[in-house]
Write a protein that holds these residues in place. Structure first.
Motif, PDB file in Angstrom:
ATOM      1  N   GLY B 178       0.821  -1.200   0.000  1.00 26.65           N
ATOM      2  CA  GLY B 178       0.000   0.000   0.000  1.00 26.65           C
ATOM      3  C   GLY B 178       0.858   1.254   0.000  1.00 26.65           C
ATOM      4  N   PRO B 184      -4.642   1.590  -1.765  1.00 20.84           N
ATOM      5  CA  PRO B 184      -5.113   0.622  -0.774  1.00 20.84           C
ATOM      6  C   PRO B 184      -5.580  -0.677  -1.413  1.00 20.84           C
ATOM      7  CG  PRO B 184      -6.639   2.490  -0.949  1.00 20.84           C
ATOM      8  CD  PRO B 184      -5.443   2.820  -1.773  1.00 20.84           C
ATOM      9  N   THR B 246       0.638   4.062   4.493  1.00 20.73           N
ATOM     10  CA  THR B 246      -0.309   3.725   3.429  1.00 20.73           C
ATOM     11  C   THR B 246      -1.387   4.776   3.281  1.00 20.73           C
ATOM     12  OG1 THR B 246      -1.668   2.513   4.989  1.00 20.73           O
ATOM     13  CG2 THR B 246      -0.064   1.236   3.756  1.00 20.73           C
ATOM     14  N   ARG B 248      -5.226   5.103   3.202  1.00 22.34           N
ATOM     15  CA  ARG B 248      -6.297   4.253   3.724  1.00 22.34           C
ATOM     16  C   ARG B 248      -7.549   4.369   2.861  1.00 22.34           C
ATOM     17  NH1 ARG B 248      -6.485   6.660   9.520  1.00 22.34           N
ATOM     18  NH2 ARG B 248      -8.382   5.444   9.748  1.00 22.34           N
ATOM     19  N   VAL B 338      -4.701  -0.785   6.073  1.00 23.17           N
ATOM     20  CA  VAL B 338      -5.295   0.101   5.070  1.00 23.17           C
ATOM     21  C   VAL B 338      -6.678   0.594   5.460  1.00 23.17           C
ATOM     22  CG1 VAL B 338      -3.945  -0.694   3.095  1.00 23.17           C
ATOM     23  CG2 VAL B 338      -6.091  -1.837   3.655  1.00 23.17           C
ATOM     24  N   SER B 342      -2.699   3.650   9.279  1.00 22.76           N
ATOM     25  CA  SER B 342      -2.022   3.628   7.989  1.00 22.76           C
ATOM     26  C   SER B 342      -0.577   3.147   8.079  1.00 22.76           C
ATOM     27  CB  SER B 342      -2.083   5.004   7.333  1.00 22.76           C
ATOM     28  OG  SER B 342      -1.578   5.959   8.227  1.00 22.76           O
TER      29      SER B 342
END
Lengths: 506, 431
Positions: B178, B184, B246, B248, B338, B342
């Motif tokens: 991710g 995501p 990541t 999300r 995700v 994060s």
């Protein structure tokens, strides 16, 4: 379809289970494979059905060599098998079991249960019986379960049908009905292989008989042969089919069971108000189709019952209910369990160790917590000789002995104590004919010594041969207690829960 | 001794075993005990003031008015109802009947309201009912995926103790992928692959080499904890921005449904993964009970030899089931990195896989019931957060224990009679 097996050889390690076996089965013919337990019949059929791969030899259908890599291939080629231990999923319905592995689906990948139901009804009606396609298999009687096995095979258009010891779990009436179905199948052109060790059945339906002994074909027999001829071929020598025993001479001791009930954790009454008396010097055989409470009855007698036990078991006036297993053994109760490999013996232990397995709590074999090995070995050597146990030595692990010799170890252990009661559950199951003779003789000898003997047997022949009286159980209850010379058809009906006139009140 | 017998009489015996009712006093005792415990709590630690239940949030299409009630009074009324339920259970026992499931649910709900009202009494904070439900759903997502995977595996006869490791590796893979892709969805796919990877290892050892399934599962759990922890501190921490940050999933509001008071925002303003969870339950149910794949899978888990004799390839079926189950569990792992937060953290699944395993048993190996069990466990976990929000006078350590206690009781006492697939945990060995 014509089935031919050519020179099939199958080895397991050094053991040759099938040694160049060749047989041919024509369409519209019932071909019987007769042989003792362990003769290699089931191995041969598992080769044919693709469960095993043969080391040598080939399977031909209509003269075409087949190469089965699994049961799926065998089925696709038109071979169906009715297994000794039913190959049904207990929690599935009849229709689901019949369709399994051969499912039809509708749009969206949904199973087509309708088609499966129709198929079940269609095949069942061809043979004039009815099975509810939506019944859950585990709720059905074994006789019906077997029919589902047959329906399963036929639903795949089997042209060759193998019946592997199909009558072991059936009442005599159900057996007759099965024979009827087999004849019907034969008339419709199927080739049928019928595996059994029961002589009566062989003579009744077989068109041809092939006898197998120790993995090899010993010859063909005619369906008109006598029991004695067939038995001799099967065993390799003349055998006595009847048990020699005189009139019972009663001793004062007795086992009195009154109102015995065993209830399992789910509330099923597995032994239901069972009462009987066995006098010293008499054999009472508890007969009935397997799974009608006999196992639980014997377990209750020796204090092993899993559920709750109510009622009374008195041995010479001493109450046994509520005692520990040790306490009951110490009262002089000998017990030959139904399944020697799980309950009777420790497979990895030596013959000698197994022979003193229930005597390790006190002298003479244990003193101050120390095993008396010299005494043990002396005792073991004597027992091996007396009970004709064929072993390479008393140090051989018992698991390496043949079924019959394992059973003789159990019998030797139980009979070498001073007994006041002997309980023998299925004492000759899976035992070769020679050992059966021997074990029967020892049981009769125990009876003649004035000990009350209770034998559980699902084999009518054995019940009639051993018993002074026969108690028939059905669904946990006593159908009746009758003399051993009661006609077989009456016993057969009793095993299906139909009491006979004039029987002792249960 | 009897005389000779000639003809059988015409009256056959009943073809059924006699049955006696076995009703245990277990539920009645349990009901009484929990009711008494609640009453005792109210007596010993009384609290003054109102409890305020907030029924909606600013901007809801339909907003119910907030409710303020005297906490202790509500709690006592609830305890009184619970006492009635307990009495009913004893009365049923006398006539040899079991209390219905609904009675148990009623008891649970009233005791919950009693506890919440007591906790929230006099608090400056409102109790947000929407978050009570919504948070429960959210927290149950990884447990739900884990439980669904567990059900699929065990129905095929493979006990999957390694759910925990599949969740963890899924979370780990989703975090890295991710972060690298800023997508995501890519993280989700990576999590599925990671779950399957663990499944392959599990399969090779338990199916092909027939090693004890529990042992392999435990070993895998330890192995994945070690691996992810190592790579976390050695690789992820030094490169946190590139590898462990990541994008999300954003919550998506479903039109109309999300405007239903209380439940709308709780259930239908969630992210994609939560909707996937909603979808996964009926899909798994349908696949298990209505398709050829499911029939064969269940056959293999009940009686592999019988399946073999009708030409079903037992080992292949089990491998396939494990792979699919691994993918499902992996999806649940993605939740952590995700959806929830994060970034990946050491051992961030914190035993959710074992709770999922409990949900499988609690749910009697049925996907729908297992999902319900997962919801219950998610609710317990969420309750912990809610109670600390209103400043409940219960130590936070006890709050942390709550989901595990619920699990323990659920598995030990309340499961009732359940039957595992007959060949569950048994490797298939041809004779």
């Amino acid at each position: 379809m014509k089935l031919e097996l050519r020179d099939i050889t199958k080895r397991f390690g050094s053991l040759v289970a099938n040694d160049h076996i060749s047989i041919t089965v024509e369409p519209g013919e019932i071909h019987c494979l007769l042989g003792e337990n362990g003769a290699g019949k089931s191995t041969l059929m598992n080769v044919l059905y693709g469960l095993y791969t043969a080391d040598e030899g080939e399977v031909l259908l209509d003269d075409v060599v087949q190469h089965f890599r699994g049961p799926g291939d065998a089925m696709a080629a038109g071979i169906g098998m009715v297994h000794q231990h039913f190959m049904l999923i207990p929690v599935f319905t009849v229709a689901e079991n019949v369709m399994l592995g051969n499912e039809q689906t509708r749009s969206g990948g949904r199973l087509d249960l309708e088609a499966a139901r129709a198929k079940v009804n269609d095949i069942a009606s061809r043979f004039g019986f009815h099975v509810d396609p939506d019944a859950v298999v585990e709720d059905l009687p074994v006789g019906v379960q077997q029919r589902i096995e047959i329906i399963k095979a036929l639903s795949r258009d089997a042209k060759v049908l193998i019946f592997d010891e199909p009558t072991a779990v059936l009442t005599p009436q159900e057996t007759d009905e099965l024979m009827g179905i087999m004849r019907q199948l034969k008339e419709s052109g199927a080739a049928i292989v019928f595996i059994t060790h029961k002589l009566r059945e062989v003579r009744e339906v077989a068109d041809r008989i092939t006898v197998i002994r120790r993995g090899a074909v010993v010859g063909e027999a005619s369906p008109t042969s006598t029991d004695a001829e067939l038995a001799a071929m099967m065993v390799g020598r003349a055998v006595e089919l009847t048990v020699q025993k005189g009139e019972p001479t009663y001793a004062p001791s007795s086992l009195e069971v009154t109102g015995l009930e065993v209830t399992d954790a789910r509330g099923a009454v597995l032994v239901d108000d069972v009462s009987f008396t066995v006098r010293g010097g008499e054999v009472l055989v508890v007969a009935g189709v397997q799974g009608n409470g006999q196992t639980e009855l014997t377990e209750a007698l020796v204090g092993l019952a899993a559920g709750t036990v109510a009622g009374s078991i008195r041995l010479d006036g001493t109450e046994l209910v509520g005692r520990s297993v040790r306490g009951i053994l110490d009262e002089g109760v000998g017990f030959i369990p139904e399944d020697r490999s799980t309950d009777g013996l420790v497979g990895a232990f030596s013959v000698a160790e197994n022979l003193i397995l229930d005597r390790t709590n006190a002298p003479p074999f244990v003193r101050r917590g120390v095993l008396q090995l010299g005494l043990r070995d002396e005792f073991a050597t004597r027992s091996v000789e007396e009970f004709d146990i064929r072993t390479q030595g008393i140090d051989e692990p018992v698991g390496q002995l043949s079924g019959g010799n394992q059973q003789k170890v159990v019998v030797a252990r139980e009979l070498s104590r001073d007994l006041r009661l002997l309980v023998a559950a299925q004492p000759t199951r899976g035992v070769d004919v020679g050992s059966i003779e021997f074990i029967h003789k020892r049981i009769i000898a125990t009876r003649d010594a004035g000990v009350p003997v209770v034998v559980v047997s699902t084999e009518l022949d054995e019940a009639v041969a051993l018993g002074d009286r026969i108690l028939v159980m059905y669904r946990g209850r006593v159908v009746g207690i009758v003399p051993a010379d009661t006609p077989r058809d009456v016993l057969g009906l009793m095993m299906a829960g139909i009491p006979a006139h004039g029987t002792e009140a249960a | 001794m009897s005389t000779a017998v000639e003809t059988p009489s015409s009256a056959p015996m009943s073809t059924d075993l006699r049955r006696v009712a076995v009703v245990s006093a277990k539920s009645a005792i349990a009901y009484t005990a929990v009711t008494a415990a609640m009453a005792l709590l109210l007596l010993l630690v009384p609290r003054d003031g109102d409890v305020r239940y907030r029924m909606g949030a600013e901007g809801d299409a339909v907003r119910l008015p907030d409710v303020a009630l005297p906490g202790m009074a509500v709690a006592w009324v609830c305890v009184a109802i619970a006492a009635l339920v307990s009495v009913a259970a004893w009365a049923l026992l006398r006539v040899q009947r079991k209390p219905s499931v609904w009675l148990g649910i009623l008891l649970g709900v009233v005791l919950l309201v009693a506890f919440l009202s007591w906790s929230g009494a006099g608090s400056q904070q409102d109790l947000p009912v929407t978050r009570l439900v919504g948070g429960a759903v959210l927290l149950s997502v990884p447990i739900l995926f884990g439980a669904l995977g567990g059900v699929i595996g065990e129905r095929a006869g493979v006990v999957n103790i390694a759910i925990e490791s599949q969740l963890l590796l899924g979370a780990f893979a989703a975090a890295i992928t991710g972060s690298l892709t800023d997508s995501p969805v890519a993280g989700l796919v990576a999590a599925i692959v990671a779950g399957m990877l663990v499944a392959v290892v599990l399969g090779v050892f338990t199916i092909t080499y027939k090693v004890d399934q529990v042992i392999v599962g435990v070993v895998l759990n330890v192995l994945v904890v070690g691996l992810t922890s190592f790579f976390y501190s050695e690789v992820l921490v030094p490169n946190a921005e590139r590898l462990n940050d990541t994008e999300r999933f954003k919550p998506i509001a479903i039109p109309v449904l999300s405007d239903v008071p209380i439940f709308g925002p709780a259930l239908f303003r969630q992210s994609l993964l939560v909707y996937l969870a909603y979808l996964a339950v009926p899909v798994v149910w349908f696949a298990l009970y209505r398709t050829r794949w499911g029939l064969r899978l269940r056959a293999v888990g009940e009686h592999p030899q019988a399946a073999d004799t009708v030409g079903i390839k037992v080992e292949l079926t089990r491998y396939r089931a494990l792979l699919i189950a691994g993918g499902v569990v992996g999806l649940g792992g993605a939740f952590y990195t995700v959806v929830s937060v994060s970034s990946f953290g050491k051992e961030m699944t914190a035993g959710a896989g074992f709770i999922a395993l409990a949900a499988v048993i609690f749910g009697k190996w049925d996907p729908v019931r297992a999902a319900m069990a997962a919801l219950l466990f998610g609710f317990a976990a969420n309750l912990k957060d809610m109670l600390s929000l209103v400043g409940a006078p219960v130590p936070s350590q006890f709050m942390l224990m709550l989901p595990y206690v619920v699990t323990l009781f659920a598995v030990a006492g309340l499961v009732g009679k359940s039957r595992a697939p007959a060949a569950d945990g048994e490797p298939y060995i041809k004779e």
